[in-house]
Enzyme design. Structure first.
Site, PDB file in Angstrom:
ATOM      1  N   VAL A 248       4.767   4.741  -4.334  1.00  0.00           N
ATOM      2  CA  VAL A 248       4.641   4.055  -5.627  1.00  0.00           C
ATOM      3  C   VAL A 248       3.512   4.683  -6.442  1.00  0.00           C
ATOM      4  CG1 VAL A 248       3.915   1.870  -6.702  1.00  0.00           C
ATOM      5  CG2 VAL A 248       5.705   1.874  -4.931  1.00  0.00           C
TER       6      VAL A 248
ATOM      7  N   GLN B 107       0.849  -1.210   0.000  1.00  0.00           N
ATOM      8  CA  GLN B 107       0.000   0.000   0.000  1.00  0.00           C
ATOM      9  C   GLN B 107       0.880   1.255   0.000  1.00  0.00           C
ATOM     10  OE1 GLN B 107      -3.120   0.848  -0.359  1.00  0.00           O
ATOM     11  NE2 GLN B 107      -3.955  -1.213  -0.506  1.00  0.00           N
ATOM     12  N   SER B 108       1.862   1.314  -0.875  1.00  0.00           N
ATOM     13  CA  SER B 108       2.781   2.445  -0.889  1.00  0.00           C
ATOM     14  C   SER B 108       2.169   3.683  -1.551  1.00  0.00           C
ATOM     15  CB  SER B 108       4.052   2.054  -1.655  1.00  0.00           C
ATOM     16  OG  SER B 108       4.850   3.185  -1.901  1.00  0.00           O
ATOM     17  N   ASN B 109       2.183   4.787  -0.835  1.00  0.00           N
ATOM     18  CA  ASN B 109       1.783   6.068  -1.438  1.00  0.00           C
ATOM     19  C   ASN B 109       2.846   6.543  -2.418  1.00  0.00           C
ATOM     20  OD1 ASN B 109      -0.549   6.443   0.386  1.00  0.00           O
ATOM     21  ND2 ASN B 109       1.059   6.611   1.949  1.00  0.00           N
TER      22      ASN B 109
END
Ligand SMILES: *Cc1c(COP(=O)(O)O)cnc(C)c1O
Length: 333
Positions: free
Chosen positions: A79, A75-77
């Site tokens: 990325v 759940q990377s912001n």
């Protein structure tokens, strides 16, 4: 003056607003509170990585690359925003997603940032938690190169001396805003992870000889490790700025009391802080970074760690998109 010689593209809606948090202050008491809205940087739902990407993407373009490769948690912001930045400049994007958070569900795997990565056209590969993601990105870069692409690898969180320039810029922006409205900011509080945000702020305030101190709330590492990472990058950022030696070790502080069981794992304090800010201010924080940072700030205020006559700025670094990956935490069956 400090930043003009560095290549930069425009990706963020800056200056981001600086707003009072009066209703939150009424609810918890203590010093005057402000919020710097870097959740409103505007790049595909916004967040702090937009500022770093302005310098990183400019460097990638200068080096003739056509593909951005970067790692992150599922759940990377970072990325999601890298994917948006790539699209904006006609590049492709590939993410190496690390399964850093265990005990996830279908929402975590497919909703929130993951859904937007897909919509933004970002291809993804997955590695187990604890993997050497830098090595995995380098290997992916070799594979893409063999197919004729010109990859540019952005480190986790965009945290290197180039990316940290984005938060040197934010430090300068905040100082100008505060002086415009006549507020004497003593302290800035924010969630610190891959460390580029804090390193850029610390280097920026030092270069500008500002007395504003930065209060990092760690979302992952124990205090010593986090502070060492921030100090190392702040020093390298100062070198990159041509101001070697301006950052002092005592200017780096990270509170590690709010991580809970681990990175990306919910805590009762995060849930309380996030819902309190939502219900008093109508502002959405995120479960991984800004929610834990807010839990740390509220607890510090309740414990009387900050003086009543201070003006404290909470830097909202974004990330509420990840709420859609944490439905079970807020909507109990
Ligand atoms: C990446 C991120 C942070 C942490 O910033 P670092 O520069 O990695 O320390 C904080 N908040 C949000 C929402 C983020 O996505």
């Amino acid at each position: 003056m400090l930043l003009e010689r560095f290549p930069r593209v425009s990706l963020s809606h800056a200056p981001t607003p600086l707003e009072p948090l009066d209703r939150l202050r009424q609810a918890i008491g203590g010093p005057r509170l402000w919020i710097k809205r870097d959740d409103c940087t505007g790049l595909a739902q916004g967040g702090n990585k937009a500022r770093k990407l302005e310098f990183l993407v400019a460097d990638a373009i200068a080096k003739g690359s056509d593909l951005l490769i970067t790692p992150g948690a599922v759940q990377s912001n970072h990325v999601r925003m890298t994917a948006a930045a790539a699209a904006r400049f006609g590049m492709k994007c590939h993410a190496v997603l690390e399964r850093r958070v265990t005990e996830t569900d279908a929402d975590y795997e497919e909703n929130g940032n993951v859904l937007l990565d897909e919509v933004l056209g970002c291809t993804r590969s997955y590695v187990p938690g604890g993997s050497d993601v830098a090595a995995a990105c380098a290997a992916a870069a070799e594979e893409f190169k063999a197919k004729g692409a010109k990859p540019y690898v952005i480190p986790g969180g965009g945290s290197n001396p180039i990316g940290a320039l984005g938060y040197v810029a934010c430090a300068m922006e905040l100082m100008a805003q505060a002086s415009q409205i006549g507020v004497n900011v003593s302290r800035l509080v924010h969630g610190t992870g891959s460390s580029g945000t804090q390193a850029g702020l610390v280097a920026g305030f030092a270069a500008m000889r500002s007395p504003i101190s930065v209060y990092g709330v760690s979302v992952r590492h124990p205090r010593q490790k986090q502070e060492e990472m921030v100090f190392d990058l702040a020093c390298r950022t100062a070198d990159h700025l041509g101001h070697s030696g301006i950052v002092k070790r005592e200017q780096v502080f990270a509170d590690d009391g709010y991580v809970g069981p681990g990175y990306g794992q919910p805590t009762p304090g995060m849930v309380e802080a996030l819902t309190l800010v939502a219900r008093t201010e109508g502002i959405l924080l995120d479960p991984v970074y800004s929610g834990k940072a807010m839990a740390g700030m509220i607890d510090a205020i309740r414990k009387g760690k900050f003086a009543a006559d201070e003006d404290i700025v909470f830097l909202h670094t974004g990330g509420s998109t990840a709420l859609f990956g944490y439905k079970h935490v807020f909507l109990k069956a």
